[in-house]
Design a protein around this motif. Structure first.
Motif, PDB file in Angstrom:
ATOM      1  N   ALA A 203      20.132 -87.610  26.530  1.00  0.00           N
ATOM      2  CA  ALA A 203      20.493 -87.317  27.143  1.00  0.00           C
ATOM      3  C   ALA A 203      20.163 -85.239  27.733  1.00  0.00           C
ATOM      4  O   ALA A 203      20.583 -85.309  28.858  1.00  0.00           O
ATOM      5  CB  ALA A 203      21.505 -86.174  25.653  1.00  0.00           C
ATOM      6  N   LYS A 204      18.703 -85.438  27.133  1.00  0.00           N
ATOM      7  CA  LYS A 204      18.040 -84.402  27.559  1.00  0.00           C
ATOM      8  C   LYS A 204      17.838 -84.348  29.130  1.00  0.00           C
ATOM      9  O   LYS A 204      17.851 -83.627  29.999  1.00  0.00           O
ATOM     10  CB  LYS A 204      17.411 -84.420  26.775  1.00  0.00           C
ATOM     11  CG  LYS A 204      15.701 -82.419  27.970  1.00  0.00           C
ATOM     12  CD  LYS A 204      15.141 -82.266  26.671  1.00  0.00           C
ATOM     13  CE  LYS A 204      14.173 -81.071  27.088  1.00  0.00           C
ATOM     14  NZ  LYS A 204      13.020 -81.233  25.869  1.00  0.00           N
ATOM     15  N   ALA A 205      17.180 -85.846  29.557  1.00  0.00           N
ATOM     16  CA  ALA A 205      17.241 -86.527  30.848  1.00  0.00           C
ATOM     17  C   ALA A 205      18.341 -85.972  31.278  1.00  0.00           C
ATOM     18  O   ALA A 205      17.475 -85.994  32.955  1.00  0.00           O
ATOM     19  CB  ALA A 205      16.405 -87.817  30.243  1.00  0.00           C
ATOM     20  N   LYS A 206      19.257 -86.196  31.249  1.00  0.00           N
ATOM     21  CA  LYS A 206      20.518 -86.867  31.996  1.00  0.00           C
ATOM     22  C   LYS A 206      21.640 -85.597  31.797  1.00  0.00           C
ATOM     23  O   LYS A 206      21.992 -84.797  32.689  1.00  0.00           O
ATOM     24  CB  LYS A 206      21.101 -87.900  31.868  1.00  0.00           C
ATOM     25  CG  LYS A 206      20.802 -89.120  31.933  1.00  0.00           C
ATOM     26  CD  LYS A 206      21.533 -90.588  31.728  1.00  0.00           C
ATOM     27  CE  LYS A 206      21.151 -91.353  32.556  1.00  0.00           C
ATOM     28  NZ  LYS A 206      22.690 -92.147  33.481  1.00  0.00           N
ATOM     29  N   ASN A 207      20.927 -84.156  31.828  1.00  0.00           N
ATOM     30  CA  ASN A 207      20.994 -82.733  31.836  1.00  0.00           C
ATOM     31  C   ASN A 207      22.363 -83.224  30.684  1.00  0.00           C
ATOM     32  O   ASN A 207      23.386 -82.605  31.169  1.00  0.00           O
ATOM     33  CB  ASN A 207      20.948 -82.397  32.629  1.00  0.00           C
ATOM     34  CG  ASN A 207      21.566 -81.429  32.629  1.00  0.00           C
ATOM     35  OD1 ASN A 207      20.643 -80.688  32.012  1.00  0.00           O
ATOM     36  ND2 ASN A 207      22.043 -80.594  33.739  1.00  0.00           N
ATOM     37  N   ILE A 208      23.212 -84.003  29.727  1.00  0.00           N
ATOM     38  CA  ILE A 208      23.903 -84.018  29.026  1.00  0.00           C
ATOM     39  C   ILE A 208      24.361 -82.807  27.744  1.00  0.00           C
ATOM     40  O   ILE A 208      23.430 -82.994  27.012  1.00  0.00           O
ATOM     41  CB  ILE A 208      24.397 -85.444  28.712  1.00  0.00           C
ATOM     42  CG1 ILE A 208      24.256 -85.903  29.758  1.00  0.00           C
ATOM     43  CG2 ILE A 208      25.851 -85.825  27.225  1.00  0.00           C
ATOM     44  CD1 ILE A 208      25.047 -87.486  30.037  1.00  0.00           C
TER      45      ILE A 208
ATOM     46  N   LEU B  46      40.086 -92.757  25.441  1.00  0.00           N
ATOM     47  CA  LEU B  46      40.979 -92.742  26.555  1.00  0.00           C
ATOM     48  C   LEU B  46      40.252 -93.151  27.835  1.00  0.00           C
ATOM     49  O   LEU B  46      40.638 -93.837  28.548  1.00  0.00           O
ATOM     50  CB  LEU B  46      41.660 -92.029  25.549  1.00  0.00           C
ATOM     51  CG  LEU B  46      42.396 -91.456  24.433  1.00  0.00           C
ATOM     52  CD1 LEU B  46      43.279 -90.664  24.592  1.00  0.00           C
ATOM     53  CD2 LEU B  46      42.207 -93.495  24.200  1.00  0.00           C
ATOM     54  N   VAL B  47      39.478 -92.259  28.270  1.00  0.00           N
ATOM     55  CA  VAL B  47      39.284 -92.422  29.942  1.00  0.00           C
ATOM     56  C   VAL B  47      37.589 -91.880  29.642  1.00  0.00           C
ATOM     57  O   VAL B  47      37.535 -90.871  29.165  1.00  0.00           O
ATOM     58  CB  VAL B  47      39.740 -91.337  30.389  1.00  0.00           C
ATOM     59  CG1 VAL B  47      39.628 -91.116  31.547  1.00  0.00           C
ATOM     60  CG2 VAL B  47      41.129 -91.836  30.709  1.00  0.00           C
ATOM     61  N   SER B  48      36.875 -92.355  30.530  1.00  0.00           N
ATOM     62  CA  SER B  48      35.451 -92.307  30.851  1.00  0.00           C
ATOM     63  C   SER B  48      34.826 -92.796  31.712  1.00  0.00           C
ATOM     64  O   SER B  48      35.219 -94.195  31.840  1.00  0.00           O
ATOM     65  CB  SER B  48      34.862 -92.637  28.980  1.00  0.00           C
ATOM     66  OG  SER B  48      34.468 -94.366  28.730  1.00  0.00           O
ATOM     67  N   GLY B  49      34.179 -92.336  32.910  1.00  0.00           N
ATOM     68  CA  GLY B  49      33.230 -93.083  33.785  1.00  0.00           C
ATOM     69  C   GLY B  49      32.382 -93.900  33.308  1.00  0.00           C
ATOM     70  O   GLY B  49      31.176 -93.485  32.023  1.00  0.00           O
ATOM     71  N   PRO B  50      31.704 -95.169  33.903  1.00  0.00           N
ATOM     72  CA  PRO B  50      30.650 -95.767  33.647  1.00  0.00           C
ATOM     73  C   PRO B  50      29.614 -94.822  33.452  1.00  0.00           C
ATOM     74  O   PRO B  50      28.477 -94.833  33.529  1.00  0.00           O
ATOM     75  CB  PRO B  50      30.556 -96.763  34.800  1.00  0.00           C
ATOM     76  CG  PRO B  50      31.347 -96.647  35.640  1.00  0.00           C
ATOM     77  CD  PRO B  50      32.155 -95.619  35.554  1.00  0.00           C
ATOM     78  N   ALA B  51      28.995 -93.924  34.549  1.00  0.00           N
ATOM     79  CA  ALA B  51      27.951 -93.077  34.675  1.00  0.00           C
ATOM     80  C   ALA B  51      27.719 -92.454  32.984  1.00  0.00           C
ATOM     81  O   ALA B  51      26.993 -91.610  32.583  1.00  0.00           O
ATOM     82  CB  ALA B  51      27.864 -91.790  35.290  1.00  0.00           C
ATOM     83  N   ASP B  52      29.631 -91.855  32.229  1.00  0.00           N
ATOM     84  CA  ASP B  52      29.167 -91.063  30.481  1.00  0.00           C
ATOM     85  C   ASP B  52      28.816 -91.567  30.137  1.00  0.00           C
ATOM     86  O   ASP B  52      28.381 -92.019  28.905  1.00  0.00           O
ATOM     87  CB  ASP B  52      30.297 -90.689  30.488  1.00  0.00           C
ATOM     88  CG  ASP B  52      31.153 -89.255  31.879  1.00  0.00           C
ATOM     89  OD1 ASP B  52      29.891 -89.077  32.287  1.00  0.00           O
ATOM     90  OD2 ASP B  52      32.050 -89.788  31.679  1.00  0.00           O
ATOM     91  N   ASP B  53      28.277 -93.019  30.179  1.00  0.00           N
ATOM     92  CA  ASP B  53      27.904 -94.400  28.730  1.00  0.00           C
ATOM     93  C   ASP B  53      26.337 -94.098  28.564  1.00  0.00           C
ATOM     94  O   ASP B  53      25.953 -94.481  29.671  1.00  0.00           O
ATOM     95  CB  ASP B  53      28.508 -95.632  29.398  1.00  0.00           C
ATOM     96  CG  ASP B  53      28.301 -96.674  27.999  1.00  0.00           C
ATOM     97  OD1 ASP B  53      27.822 -96.084  27.348  1.00  0.00           O
ATOM     98  OD2 ASP B  53      28.616 -98.137  28.126  1.00  0.00           O
ATOM     99  N   LEU B  54      25.876 -93.918  28.187  1.00  0.00           N
ATOM    100  CA  LEU B  54      24.523 -93.839  27.875  1.00  0.00           C
ATOM    101  C   LEU B  54      24.429 -94.825  27.212  1.00  0.00           C
ATOM    102  O   LEU B  54      22.516 -94.517  27.049  1.00  0.00           O
ATOM    103  CB  LEU B  54      24.245 -92.853  26.908  1.00  0.00           C
ATOM    104  CG  LEU B  54      24.328 -90.747  27.656  1.00  0.00           C
ATOM    105  CD1 LEU B  54      24.448 -90.047  26.908  1.00  0.00           C
ATOM    106  CD2 LEU B  54      24.203 -90.996  29.297  1.00  0.00           C
TER     107      LEU B  54
END
Length: 171
Positions: A134-139, A152-160
């Motif tokens: 999360a830190k590396a991806k600035n999340i 309900l809704v999420s993008g593939p880029a949000d899946d860590l």
């Protein structure tokens, strides 16, 4: 003078808008339970928990067999017993059943505590990996998607999950 004021106002507005957009936090998600279950160390924990649980199952089986035997004897001899003996036997059967229920509740709590004790190091390791990714991806926020709150809704880029698996060396 008016033009300078308008330009200054627009510049301040753009600066403010830039600050607001930077303040928005990114959110990601990970299947934490699935992640822990796929860790190589998790395979060694299940047999330990099963062996620990078997001790309680064996004791409960013995208690149940005793209850069944005494219950059958009570039914077979119930008609020939005096009222005092019958009441004593009923109380004895009820006490045995209560002890069995109490033992089962205590056993479930002990097995759950042992399971938590064995899983804690894995959860700590997985949590550290999630934090690093999360830190590396600035999340800023990571949601556990395995907790029964499906996204309900999420993008593939949000899946860590895949990145955390890679961090932990899980294929």
């Amino acid at each position: 003078m008016r033009n300078v004021f308008k330009v200054t106002l627009i510049a301040v507005g753009l600066l403010f808008a830039g600050q607001v957009s930077r303040a928005q936090s990114k959110i990601g998600y990970v299947d934490f339970q699935g992640l822990i279950g796929q860790m190589p160390e998790a395979k060694a924990i299940k047999p330990q928990i099963d062996a620990y649980q078997k001790q309680f199952v064996d004791q409960l089986t013995a208690m149940n067999n005793e209850l069944q035997t005494k219950g059958k004897a009570y039914q077979d001899q119930g008609k020939t017993m005096t009222d005092a003996v019958r009441a004593t036997k009923q109380t004895e059967l009820q006490d045995l059943q209560k002890r069995m229920q109490d033992y089962q509740t205590d056993a479930q709590q002990k097995v759950e505590a042992k399971s938590n004790e064995l899983v804690k190091p894995l959860a700590d390791k997985a949590t550290a990996a999630v934090k690093e990714v999360a830190k590396a991806k600035n999340i800023a926020y990571v949601i556990d998607s395995s907790r029964g709150n499906p996204l309900l809704v999420s993008g593939p880029a949000d899946d860590l999950t895949a990145d955390v698996k890679a961090k932990l060396g899980i294929k």
